[in-house]
Design a protein around this motif. Structure first.
Motif, PDB file in Angstrom:
ATOM      1  N   GLU A 123       2.149  14.501 -13.948  1.00  0.00           N
ATOM      2  CA  GLU A 123       1.088  15.014 -14.820  1.00  0.00           C
ATOM      3  C   GLU A 123       1.085  16.539 -14.852  1.00  0.00           C
ATOM      4  OE1 GLU A 123      -3.754  14.507 -15.387  1.00  0.00           O
ATOM      5  OE2 GLU A 123      -2.867  14.425 -13.386  1.00  0.00           O
ATOM      6  N   ARG A 124       1.468  17.173 -13.772  1.00  0.00           N
ATOM      7  CA  ARG A 124       1.467  18.633 -13.702  1.00  0.00           C
ATOM      8  C   ARG A 124       2.806  19.238 -14.135  1.00  0.00           C
ATOM      9  NH1 ARG A 124      -0.697  17.017  -8.778  1.00  0.00           N
ATOM     10  NH2 ARG A 124       1.160  17.716  -7.625  1.00  0.00           N
ATOM     11  N   ARG A 125       3.764  18.392 -14.509  1.00  0.00           N
ATOM     12  CA  ARG A 125       5.097  18.885 -14.855  1.00  0.00           C
ATOM     13  C   ARG A 125       5.629  18.226 -16.125  1.00  0.00           C
ATOM     14  NH1 ARG A 125       3.881  19.179  -9.825  1.00  0.00           N
ATOM     15  NH2 ARG A 125       4.599  20.975  -8.582  1.00  0.00           N
ATOM     16  N   LEU A 126       4.784  17.998 -17.077  1.00  0.00           N
ATOM     17  CA  LEU A 126       5.201  17.405 -18.346  1.00  0.00           C
ATOM     18  C   LEU A 126       6.180  18.349 -19.044  1.00  0.00           C
ATOM     19  CD1 LEU A 126       1.714  16.071 -19.478  1.00  0.00           C
ATOM     20  CD2 LEU A 126       3.552  14.796 -18.350  1.00  0.00           C
ATOM     21  N   GLU A 127       7.165  17.775 -19.717  1.00  0.00           N
ATOM     22  CA  GLU A 127       8.290  18.569 -20.211  1.00  0.00           C
ATOM     23  C   GLU A 127       8.024  19.191 -21.585  1.00  0.00           C
ATOM     24  OE1 GLU A 127      12.250  16.944 -18.438  1.00  0.00           O
ATOM     25  OE2 GLU A 127      10.974  15.232 -18.865  1.00  0.00           O
ATOM     26  N   TYR A 128       6.986  20.010 -21.625  1.00  0.00           N
ATOM     27  CA  TYR A 128       6.657  20.724 -22.856  1.00  0.00           C
ATOM     28  C   TYR A 128       7.706  21.784 -23.181  1.00  0.00           C
ATOM     29  CZ  TYR A 128       2.002  18.622 -23.007  1.00  0.00           C
ATOM     30  OH  TYR A 128       0.952  17.739 -23.093  1.00  0.00           O
ATOM     31  N   HIS A 129       8.515  22.164 -22.208  1.00  0.00           N
ATOM     32  CA  HIS A 129       9.576  23.140 -22.479  1.00  0.00           C
ATOM     33  C   HIS A 129      10.716  22.507 -23.262  1.00  0.00           C
ATOM     34  CE1 HIS A 129      10.919  20.947 -19.018  1.00  0.00           C
ATOM     35  NE2 HIS A 129      12.080  21.576 -18.969  1.00  0.00           N
ATOM     36  N   ARG A 162       0.835  -1.213   0.000  1.00  0.00           N
ATOM     37  CA  ARG A 162       0.000   0.000   0.000  1.00  0.00           C
ATOM     38  C   ARG A 162       0.867   1.260   0.000  1.00  0.00           C
ATOM     39  NH1 ARG A 162      -3.799  -2.850   3.418  1.00  0.00           N
ATOM     40  NH2 ARG A 162      -2.713  -2.073   5.282  1.00  0.00           N
ATOM     41  N   ALA A 163       1.961   1.239   0.767  1.00  0.00           N
ATOM     42  CA  ALA A 163       2.839   2.405   0.833  1.00  0.00           C
ATOM     43  C   ALA A 163       3.501   2.665  -0.524  1.00  0.00           C
ATOM     44  CB  ALA A 163       3.905   2.198   1.906  1.00  0.00           C
ATOM     45  N   ILE A 164       3.916   1.594  -1.184  1.00  0.00           N
ATOM     46  CA  ILE A 164       4.563   1.740  -2.494  1.00  0.00           C
ATOM     47  C   ILE A 164       3.562   2.257  -3.529  1.00  0.00           C
ATOM     48  CG2 ILE A 164       5.660   0.477  -4.388  1.00  0.00           C
ATOM     49  CD1 ILE A 164       6.821  -1.393  -2.145  1.00  0.00           C
ATOM     50  N   GLU A 165       2.358   1.706  -3.522  1.00  0.00           N
ATOM     51  CA  GLU A 165       1.352   2.155  -4.480  1.00  0.00           C
ATOM     52  C   GLU A 165       0.932   3.599  -4.200  1.00  0.00           C
ATOM     53  OE1 GLU A 165      -1.851  -0.630  -4.637  1.00  0.00           O
ATOM     54  OE2 GLU A 165      -0.698  -2.037  -5.883  1.00  0.00           O
ATOM     55  N   ALA A 166       0.890   3.988  -2.941  1.00  0.00           N
ATOM     56  CA  ALA A 166       0.554   5.374  -2.609  1.00  0.00           C
ATOM     57  C   ALA A 166       1.626   6.321  -3.144  1.00  0.00           C
ATOM     58  CB  ALA A 166       0.405   5.535  -1.097  1.00  0.00           C
ATOM     59  N   SER A 167       2.887   5.929  -3.001  1.00  0.00           N
ATOM     60  CA  SER A 167       3.974   6.753  -3.528  1.00  0.00           C
ATOM     61  C   SER A 167       3.909   6.813  -5.048  1.00  0.00           C
ATOM     62  CB  SER A 167       5.327   6.200  -3.083  1.00  0.00           C
ATOM     63  OG  SER A 167       6.384   6.932  -3.678  1.00  0.00           O
ATOM     64  N   LEU A 168       3.652   5.680  -5.672  1.00  0.00           N
ATOM     65  CA  LEU A 168       3.568   5.643  -7.138  1.00  0.00           C
ATOM     66  C   LEU A 168       2.448   6.559  -7.643  1.00  0.00           C
ATOM     67  CD1 LEU A 168       4.605   4.345  -9.767  1.00  0.00           C
ATOM     68  CD2 LEU A 168       2.883   2.552  -9.437  1.00  0.00           C
ATOM     69  N   LYS A 169       1.317   6.506  -6.991  1.00  0.00           N
ATOM     70  CA  LYS A 169       0.205   7.381  -7.363  1.00  0.00           C
ATOM     71  C   LYS A 169       0.611   8.843  -7.225  1.00  0.00           C
ATOM     72  CE  LYS A 169      -4.374   8.786  -5.706  1.00  0.00           C
ATOM     73  NZ  LYS A 169      -5.360   8.605  -4.624  1.00  0.00           N
ATOM     74  N   GLU A 170       1.298   9.185  -6.138  1.00  0.00           N
ATOM     75  CA  GLU A 170       1.750  10.556  -5.909  1.00  0.00           C
ATOM     76  C   GLU A 170       2.726  10.990  -7.003  1.00  0.00           C
ATOM     77  OE1 GLU A 170       2.872  12.795  -1.890  1.00  0.00           O
ATOM     78  OE2 GLU A 170       4.413  11.350  -2.471  1.00  0.00           O
ATOM     79  N   GLN A 171       3.594  10.074  -7.430  1.00  0.00           N
ATOM     80  CA  GLN A 171       4.575  10.404  -8.455  1.00  0.00           C
ATOM     81  C   GLN A 171       3.914  10.651  -9.815  1.00  0.00           C
ATOM     82  OE1 GLN A 171       8.142   7.787  -8.436  1.00  0.00           O
ATOM     83  NE2 GLN A 171       7.409   7.098  -6.424  1.00  0.00           N
ATOM     84  N   VAL A 172       2.939   9.833 -10.163  1.00  0.00           N
ATOM     85  CA  VAL A 172       2.259  10.025 -11.453  1.00  0.00           C
ATOM     86  C   VAL A 172       1.491  11.345 -11.442  1.00  0.00           C
ATOM     87  CG1 VAL A 172       0.666   9.061 -13.149  1.00  0.00           C
ATOM     88  CG2 VAL A 172       2.067   7.521 -11.768  1.00  0.00           C
ATOM     89  N   ALA A 173       0.811  11.643 -10.328  1.00  0.00           N
ATOM     90  CA  ALA A 173       0.076  12.906 -10.214  1.00  0.00           C
ATOM     91  C   ALA A 173       1.029  14.092 -10.297  1.00  0.00           C
ATOM     92  CB  ALA A 173      -0.710  12.937  -8.905  1.00  0.00           C
ATOM     93  N   TRP A 174       2.182  13.981  -9.670  1.00  0.00           N
ATOM     94  CA  TRP A 174       3.197  15.040  -9.711  1.00  0.00           C
ATOM     95  C   TRP A 174       3.676  15.257 -11.147  1.00  0.00           C
ATOM     96  CZ3 TRP A 174       5.452  18.507  -6.407  1.00  0.00           C
ATOM     97  CH2 TRP A 174       6.702  19.011  -6.751  1.00  0.00           C
TER      98      TRP A 174
END
Length: 255
Positions: A142-148, A128-140
Motif C-alpha cells: 500500500e505504501r509502495r504502489l507503482e505510480y512511477h 496465523r503466521a501466514i496471515e500475519a505475513s500476508l497482512k504485512e505484505q499488503v500494508a507494505w
C-alpha cells in the motif's frame, strides 16, 4: 549519462511519475541486508528453464526467473509447494530481496489469498503466521504502489489490494477488518481511475500487448468474481471484445 536520451524519456512522463521516481528512491533502506538462510529450493521451471535455486535471490539466475519464483503462481497448481510458503516467510525478511519489490509482492498476495481460502491441513499456528505475513505484505505494498510506472504494474497492485482487502475484511476483526475495507476501497479507486484511460475504445489495453491484455482481462474477471463490482464487468466485457480481435482463425492469441 546520455542526457538527450534522458530528456526524451522524461518529457513523456506524467508529473506523478516524476514525483514517485524521487519518492521511491527516498524509501530505499540504507545498509546491507540482514543475514538469512539460503536453503536449496526444489527444482522449478519458469521461462523454459528448470533450475534448483540456491536461496530466493540466487544471483546466478536471471532476474525475471527469480521474479517468477516469488510470484507463487505454482502454489495453486502444485499442492506440495505449500511448504514453500513458510520457508519464504522465514527467509525473506521484510523489505529485502526481489520478493519485496511491488510487482512480485502484488502477484504473491493474490496467489496466497487464493490458496488460503481453500487450504487444508495447516495448523492454527501456521495459519496465523501466514496471515500475519500476508497482512504485512499488503500494508507494505500500500505504501509502495507503482505510480512511477503506472500501466499494467499499477493495475497489478490494485488487484492485490482488492484481494487482500476482501480477505481481511471478511475474516478479520476490529482494526484488521477496517484495514481490509481501506485496502479494498483503495484498489477499487485505482481501477475506477485507470481503466477508462488504459482500456481503449476498441477494448484493447493501451500498451497494445496481447500478453498484457490477456493478463489484465483475467485480473478483471477474478476481481468481478470476488466483488461483483460493476466496473469489472463493464471493462471485462470491452476487453473480451478486444481479445477477439487479437485472436487468429486458429483460435490462438496473437504474439
Amino acid at each position: 549519462m546520455n542526457l538527450p536520451r534522458l530528456f526524451r524519456t522524461l518529457v513523456h512522463l506524467k508529473p506523478c511519475q516524476l514525483w514517485f521516481q524521487v519518492y521511491r528512491r527516498l524509501q530505499r533502506r540504507l545498509g546491507p541486508p540482514p543475514a538469512c538462510a539460503t536453503a536449496e529450493l526444489p527444482p522449478l521451471t519458469f521461462l523454459n528453464l528448470t533450475a534448483r535455486a540456491q536461496g530466493w535471490n540466487d544471483p546466478s539466475l536471471d532476474m525475471l526467473w527469480r521474479y517468477n519464483l516469488h510470484y507463487f503462481d505454482y502454489l495453486n497448481r502444485q499442492p506440495s509447494a505449500s511448504s514453500l510458503v513458510s520457508l519464504w516467510i522465514r527467509e525473506n525478511p521484510k523489505g529485502w530481496g526481489n520478493g519485496w519489490e511491488p510487482y512480485p509482492t502484488s502477484l504473491r498476495i493474490v496467489n496466497w489469498v487464493k490458496w488460503l481460502t481453500q487450504r487444508i491441513g495447516e495448523s492454527e499456528d501456521e495459519a496465523r503466521a501466514i496471515e500475519a505475513s500476508l497482512k504485512e505484505q499488503v500494508a507494505w505494498l500500500e505504501r509502495r504502489l507503482e505510480y512511477h510506472l503506472l500501466a499494467n504494474h499499477l493495475l497489478a497492485n490494485a488487484k492485490a489490494l482488492v484481494f487482500g482487502g476482501v480477505y481481511f475484511q471478511t475474516r478479520g476483526r476490529g482494526g484488521v477488518e477496517r484495514l481490509g475495507r481501506r485496502w479494498l476501497e483503495k484498489g477499487l479507486e485505482i481501477y475506477r481511475k485507470e481503466l477508462p484511460e488504459q482500456i481503449c475504445t476498441d477494448g484493447v489495453h493501451f500498451e497494445r500487448s496481447p500478453m498484457y491484455h490477456s493478463i489484465i482481462l483475467e485480473d478483471l474477471l477474478d476481481c468481478y468474481e470476488l466483488t461483483r463490482e460493476p466496473v469489472f464487468r463493464e471493462y471485462a466485457g470491452k476487453m473480451l471484445t478486444g481479445l477477439k480481435m487479437l485472436t487468429g482463425p486458429d483460435g490462438k492469441i496473437a504474439k
